[in-house]
Scaffold this motif. Structure first.
Motif, short mmCIF file in Angstrom:
data_model
loop_
_atom_site.label_atom_id
_atom_site.label_comp_id
_atom_site.label_asym_id
_atom_site.label_seq_id
_atom_site.Cartn_x
_atom_site.Cartn_y
_atom_site.Cartn_z
N PHE A 1 0.67 -1.16 0.32
CA PHE A 1 -0.03 0.19 -0.07
C PHE A 1 1.10 1.50 0.15
O PHE A 1 0.56 2.50 -0.56
N ALA A 2 2.07 1.27 0.50
CA ALA A 2 2.86 2.55 0.40
C ALA A 2 3.99 2.27 -0.98
O ALA A 2 4.36 3.61 -0.86
N ALA A 3 3.88 1.34 -1.22
CA ALA A 3 5.12 1.36 -2.53
C ALA A 3 4.11 2.44 -3.65
O ALA A 3 3.21 2.23 -4.42
N GLU A 4 5.35 3.15 -4.61
CA GLU A 4 4.74 3.76 -5.17
C GLU A 4 5.23 3.24 -6.55
O GLU A 4 5.53 4.38 -7.85
N GLY A 5 5.08 2.22 -7.12
CA GLY A 5 6.17 2.05 -7.90
C GLY A 5 5.23 1.53 -9.24
O GLY A 5 4.76 1.28 -8.70
N ASP B 1 -14.23 -17.73 0.48
CA ASP B 1 -14.47 -17.34 -1.40
C ASP B 1 -16.24 -18.15 -1.38
O ASP B 1 -16.99 -17.22 -2.07
N LEU B 2 -16.24 -18.90 -0.69
CA LEU B 2 -17.90 -19.56 -0.87
C LEU B 2 -18.73 -18.50 -0.31
O LEU B 2 -20.14 -18.87 -0.47
N ARG B 3 -18.19 -17.57 0.93
CA ARG B 3 -19.28 -17.03 0.83
C ARG B 3 -19.36 -15.11 0.59
O ARG B 3 -19.71 -14.87 1.31
N GLY B 4 -18.50 -15.72 -0.38
CA GLY B 4 -18.51 -13.87 -1.50
C GLY B 4 -17.49 -13.18 -0.42
O GLY B 4 -17.77 -11.53 -1.01
N ARG B 5 -16.58 -13.42 0.48
CA ARG B 5 -16.11 -12.46 1.24
C ARG B 5 -14.89 -11.93 0.58
O ARG B 5 -14.07 -11.14 0.52
N TYR B 6 -14.75 -12.37 -1.25
CA TYR B 6 -14.12 -11.62 -2.12
C TYR B 6 -14.41 -10.88 -3.11
O TYR B 6 -14.14 -10.53 -4.16
N ALA B 7 -15.82 -10.57 -3.15
CA ALA B 7 -16.28 -10.38 -4.11
C ALA B 7 -16.14 -9.07 -3.98
O ALA B 7 -16.31 -7.80 -5.15
N SER B 8 -15.62 -8.04 -3.04
CA SER B 8 -15.13 -6.55 -3.13
C SER B 8 -14.08 -6.42 -1.95
O SER B 8 -14.10 -7.75 -0.92
N ALA B 9 -13.06 -5.19 -2.26
CA ALA B 9 -12.36 -5.42 -1.38
C ALA B 9 -12.88 -5.27 -0.54
O ALA B 9 -13.57 -4.64 0.60
N ASN B 10 -11.31 -5.84 0.99
CA ASN B 10 -12.03 -5.96 1.24
C ASN B 10 -10.97 -4.40 2.56
O ASN B 10 -10.70 -4.51 3.89
N HIS B 11 -9.84 -4.30 1.86
CA HIS B 11 -9.50 -2.51 2.41
C HIS B 11 -9.30 -2.24 1.49
O HIS B 11 -9.43 -2.33 -0.18
N GLU B 12 -8.59 -0.48 1.35
CA GLU B 12 -8.99 0.34 0.59
C GLU B 12 -7.64 0.60 0.22
O GLU B 12 -6.50 0.80 0.85
N TRP B 13 -7.48 1.05 -1.13
CA TRP B 13 -5.94 1.06 -1.73
C TRP B 13 -6.04 2.71 -1.69
O TRP B 13 -7.14 3.20 -1.79
N PRO B 14 -4.77 2.92 -0.15
CA PRO B 14 -4.72 4.42 0.38
C PRO B 14 -4.01 5.25 -1.25
O PRO B 14 -2.98 5.64 -0.93
N LYS B 15 -4.68 4.80 -2.79
CA LYS B 15 -3.35 5.58 -3.44
C LYS B 15 -4.39 6.42 -4.67
O LYS B 15 -5.57 5.48 -4.75
N PRO B 16 -3.94 7.11 -4.81
CA PRO B 16 -5.52 7.69 -5.90
C PRO B 16 -4.71 7.25 -7.66
O PRO B 16 -3.96 6.55 -7.43
N ALA B 17 -5.67 7.02 -7.83
CA ALA B 17 -6.55 5.65 -8.93
C ALA B 17 -5.40 6.47 -10.00
O ALA B 17 -4.89 5.53 -10.53
N SER B 18 -5.07 7.30 -10.31
CA SER B 18 -4.35 8.17 -11.57
C SER B 18 -2.65 7.08 -11.04
O SER B 18 -1.95 7.22 -12.12
N SER B 19 -2.48 6.67 -10.47
CA SER B 19 -0.97 6.17 -9.50
C SER B 19 -1.08 4.87 -10.34
O SER B 19 -0.05 4.13 -10.84
N THR B 20 -2.15 4.09 -10.94
CA THR B 20 -2.36 3.16 -11.41
C THR B 20 -2.17 3.08 -12.67
O THR B 20 -1.93 2.32 -13.58
N ALA B 21 -3.42 4.80 -13.10
CA ALA B 21 -4.02 4.40 -14.21
C ALA B 21 -2.83 4.50 -15.07
O ALA B 21 -3.34 3.67 -16.56
N ALA B 22 -2.19 5.20 -14.91
CA ALA B 22 -0.29 5.93 -15.09
C ALA B 22 -0.41 4.25 -16.00
O ALA B 22 0.68 4.01 -17.48
N LEU B 23 0.15 3.43 -15.48
CA LEU B 23 0.93 2.04 -16.11
C LEU B 23 0.28 1.47 -16.89
O LEU B 23 0.70 0.68 -17.62
N ALA B 24 -1.09 1.76 -17.70
CA ALA B 24 -1.65 1.12 -18.19
C ALA B 24 -1.25 1.46 -19.65
O ALA B 24 -1.41 0.88 -21.27
N SER B 25 -0.71 3.22 -19.65
CA SER B 25 -0.32 3.34 -21.17
C SER B 25 0.93 3.39 -21.68
O SER B 25 1.84 2.48 -20.55
#
Lengths: 108, 275
Positions: free
Chosen positions: B99-103, B251-275
């Motif tokens: 979560f702290a990594a920016e690479g 998994d059977l109980r659906g506990r992986y259907a949504s995130a269990n932790h919040e990604w503490p970074k702006p969306a742009s930090s990973t969006a840049a990777l797609a380019s």
């Protein structure tokens, strides 16, 4: 780790190590040091130019050997440590405790 | 004579990055005061020699020895030390590090340097060839394993058979402490992670295979058993079996259907990777 002894009958024989100097290798290093010191050497050169990693056990073994040399009025000289080993000496502040020389200085 | 890698290391050690790192290396650490400094030295010199901006993150796991004080006293410009007030498990430490990594590319590596950092390039090749995750493997063909006891080998093999055929995670080695992720894959996996203990790797790989359909490369590595491991093998095996059941149940109980932790970074930090 490979360990080669050079000039074993001189006043300052050399141990040349390569590979990884960790807890699995300390026994071999200790035996080689003790044999040289038992046969009259009071100083040792330890060439670490081809050692890629040294852990705390390896560092402790060097400190032990240094103390033995100094107790006999000699010195343990670290020769040309590789970059990672040099930095490990710095981070652990052992660079201040050891005499560290480049091979070119030794040769002159 | 100063050899070629030292100036790059000195620059990394003395000057804070002014750009986003390309690589982040995360080391989880619990009571590692005996082993952490040599590991940092080896990693720092090697990573600096690659010529790309990179950061080092040590995620303390509530150490009660001098691990944190030692690290904070180093004064390395691009080392982040994440301090935990209490021991939460290796999985929680790795997650905090991720979560702290920016690479763009994130590696976690064990504190004992049992997988030498020189293997970084092999995993990076797999990522650069399009995989989302690359895992170091001590059991894949071509791996070199040194000093691993026979008992531990048998133990590992038995657990691996269970993992492969009872759990549906088709890798020869799920537990090697040397795994690499794209930032996007890390976000997906570590936000959904529930297991905080030793077998978090297994959960991550289960999620990669069964939840997110990520591509995972198993890369043979050199591995040298490090004496003084802080891991209790019997305790770990019991936890491992228990966690396998928990992961399936989650998994059977659906506990992986949504995130269990919040990604503490702006969306742009990973969006840049797609380019």
């Amino acid at each position: 780790m490979r360990l080669v002894t050079e000039a074993p009958t001189t006043e300052q024989p050399a141990l040349v190590l390569d590979g990884r100097f960790d807890a699995f290798e300390t026994e071999k290093f200790r035996a080689a040091c003790d044999e040289l010191l038992a046969h009259g050497a009071n100083s040792l050169s330890v060439d670490l130019s081809d050692v890629i990693f040294i852990d705390s056990s390896g560092l402790a073994e060097l400190v032990r050997a240094m103390k033995h040399c100094r107790q006999s009025g000699g010195e343990l000289v670290i020769v040309s440590p590789s970059d990672p080993v040099r930095v490990i000496f710095e981070l652990t502040r052992l660079d201040a405790a050891f005499t560290i020389q480049d091979a070119s200085v030794q040769a002159s | 004579m100063i050899s070629s890698d030292l100036p790059a290391y000195r620059a990394w050690a003395d000057t804070p990055l002014t750009e986003r790192p390309k690589y982040s290396v995360v080391i989880p650490a619990y009571n590692e005061s005996e082993r952490i400094l040599p590991t940092i030295g080896a990693i720092a010199v090697h990573m600096s020699s690659l010529g790309e901006p990179w950061e080092l993150i040590v995620a303390d796991d509530g150490s009660t020895d001098e691990t944190v004080e030692l690290l904070q006293g180093l004064g390395l410009a691009n080392l982040k030390v994440l301090v935990a007030q209490q021991n939460g498990g290796k999985g929680s430490a790795v997650r905090r590090g991720m979560f702290a990594a920016e690479g763009d590319v994130l590696l976690f590596a064990d504190a004992d340097q049992s997988t030498p950092i020189e293997q970084f390039a092999d995993l990076l090749s797999a990522i650069e060839s399009g995989h989302d995750v690359a895992i170091g493997s001590r059991a894949a063909e071509g791996a070199e394993v040194t000093n691993k006891s026979l008992v531990r080998k048998i133990f590992s093999k038995g657990l691996n058979l269970l993992v492969r055929y009872g759990f549906g995670v088709p890798f020869a080695d799920t537990q090697c402490g040397f795994k690499m992720f794209t930032a996007e894959a890390a976000e997906m996996l570590f936000t959904h992670q529930i297991v905080d203990q030793f077998s978090f790797d297994l959960e991550i790989l289960y999620l990669a295979q069964n939840r997110f359909d990520l591509t995972v490369a198993e890369v043979p590595v050199e591995w040298i058993d490090a004496p003084g491991s802080t891991v209790d093998a019997t305790k770990v095996a019991v936890e491992f079996l228990r966690d396998m059941a928990h992961i399936k149940w989650n998994d059977l109980r659906g506990r992986y259907a949504s995130a269990n932790h919040e990604w503490p970074k702006p969306a742009s930090s990973t969006a840049a990777l797609a380019s």
